[in-house]
Design a protein around this motif. Structure first.
Motif, short mmCIF file in Angstrom:
data_model
loop_
_atom_site.label_atom_id
_atom_site.label_comp_id
_atom_site.label_asym_id
_atom_site.label_seq_id
_atom_site.Cartn_x
_atom_site.Cartn_y
_atom_site.Cartn_z
N ASN A 1 51.70 -17.20 28.42
CA ASN A 1 52.20 -17.97 29.60
C ASN A 1 51.25 -17.75 30.74
OD1 ASN A 1 54.55 -18.61 28.19
ND2 ASN A 1 55.92 -17.10 28.82
N PHE A 2 50.65 -16.56 31.15
CA PHE A 2 49.86 -16.43 32.00
C PHE A 2 48.57 -17.37 31.83
CE2 PHE A 2 46.05 -14.31 34.32
CZ PHE A 2 46.53 -14.23 35.43
N ALA A 3 47.84 -17.23 30.65
CA ALA A 3 46.88 -18.01 30.14
C ALA A 3 47.00 -19.54 30.60
CB ALA A 3 46.51 -17.64 29.00
N HIS A 4 48.04 -20.06 30.01
CA HIS A 4 48.63 -21.35 30.14
C HIS A 4 48.78 -21.66 31.58
CE1 HIS A 4 50.42 -22.47 25.83
NE2 HIS A 4 48.94 -22.17 26.01
N ILE B 1 44.06 -22.12 26.95
CA ILE B 1 44.72 -22.44 26.07
C ILE B 1 44.21 -21.38 24.74
CG2 ILE B 1 45.46 -24.00 24.14
CD1 ILE B 1 46.57 -24.65 26.84
N LEU B 2 44.82 -20.44 24.53
CA LEU B 2 44.57 -19.33 23.31
C LEU B 2 45.01 -19.77 22.15
CD1 LEU B 2 45.12 -16.20 25.57
CD2 LEU B 2 43.21 -17.29 25.31
N ASN B 3 44.12 -19.60 21.06
CA ASN B 3 44.67 -19.77 19.78
C ASN B 3 45.34 -18.36 19.26
OD1 ASN B 3 42.60 -18.12 18.39
ND2 ASN B 3 41.06 -20.00 18.53
N THR C 1 54.44 -8.48 26.71
CA THR C 1 54.42 -8.90 25.40
C THR C 1 53.42 -10.07 25.31
OG1 THR C 1 55.94 -10.81 26.02
CG2 THR C 1 57.07 -8.69 25.34
N LYS C 2 53.10 -10.56 23.86
CA LYS C 2 52.20 -11.77 23.71
C LYS C 2 52.48 -12.92 24.50
CE LYS C 2 50.08 -10.33 19.56
NZ LYS C 2 49.61 -10.81 18.00
N ASP C 3 53.86 -12.96 24.67
CA ASP C 3 54.25 -14.38 25.35
C ASP C 3 54.06 -14.31 26.93
OD1 ASP C 3 55.34 -15.79 23.19
OD2 ASP C 3 57.65 -15.13 23.38
N LEU D 1 34.15 -21.81 26.73
CA LEU D 1 34.88 -22.01 27.93
C LEU D 1 36.12 -21.12 27.94
CD1 LEU D 1 35.27 -24.23 30.04
CD2 LEU D 1 36.79 -25.48 28.38
N THR D 2 36.81 -20.72 26.98
CA THR D 2 37.69 -19.85 27.14
C THR D 2 37.20 -18.51 27.76
OG1 THR D 2 38.96 -20.80 25.23
CG2 THR D 2 39.50 -18.33 25.83
N TYR D 3 36.21 -17.95 27.49
CA TYR D 3 35.60 -16.57 27.97
C TYR D 3 35.40 -17.07 29.35
CZ TYR D 3 32.67 -13.17 29.33
OH TYR D 3 32.06 -11.97 30.09
N GLN D 4 34.44 -18.09 29.76
CA GLN D 4 34.30 -18.31 31.06
C GLN D 4 35.64 -18.41 31.96
OE1 GLN D 4 30.99 -18.54 32.36
NE2 GLN D 4 32.02 -18.26 33.92
N LYS D 5 36.43 -18.88 31.56
CA LYS D 5 37.96 -18.90 32.27
C LYS D 5 38.25 -17.40 32.38
CE LYS D 5 39.09 -23.69 31.28
NZ LYS D 5 40.25 -24.56 30.71
#
Length: 87
Positions: free
Chosen positions: A20-23, A28-30, A14-16, A67-71
């Motif tokens: 959660n994995f990203a966090h 932090i994803l918009n 799911t998107k959640d 920064l999001t892409y680099q991570k």
């Protein structure tokens, strides 16, 4: 066998789960970025895991914050290397 397990996991993801994995990994994803990453995983998981994901990563790079892409790229490389003996 591993491919079937991954396929089943992705089909239930799911998107959640993605958020959660990203966090947990300091990302932090918009809403747009979350939808983009989620749809790419759902639609392209086989290429991401077993193929050359450069085209997918390049597409994502142009649509998310630098920064999001680099991570994301760093995590991709880390996990691809960590689990390469299983794939």
């Amino acid at each position: 066998m591993v491919e079937k397990l991954i396929s089943e996991y992705v089909s239930r993801m799911t998107k959640d789960d993605v958020n959660n994995f990203a966090h947990k990994n300091g990302i932090i994803l918009n809403n747009y970025e979350l939808s983009l990453i989620f749809s790419n995983i759902k639609e392209n998981w086989h290429t991401i895991v077993y193929g050359n994901a450069r085209g997918i990563l390049d597409d994502v790079k142009s649509k998310v914050e630098p920064l999001t892409y680099q991570k994301i790229e760093n995590l991709y490389i880390y996990f691809k290397d960590k689990f390469k003996s299983y794939l």
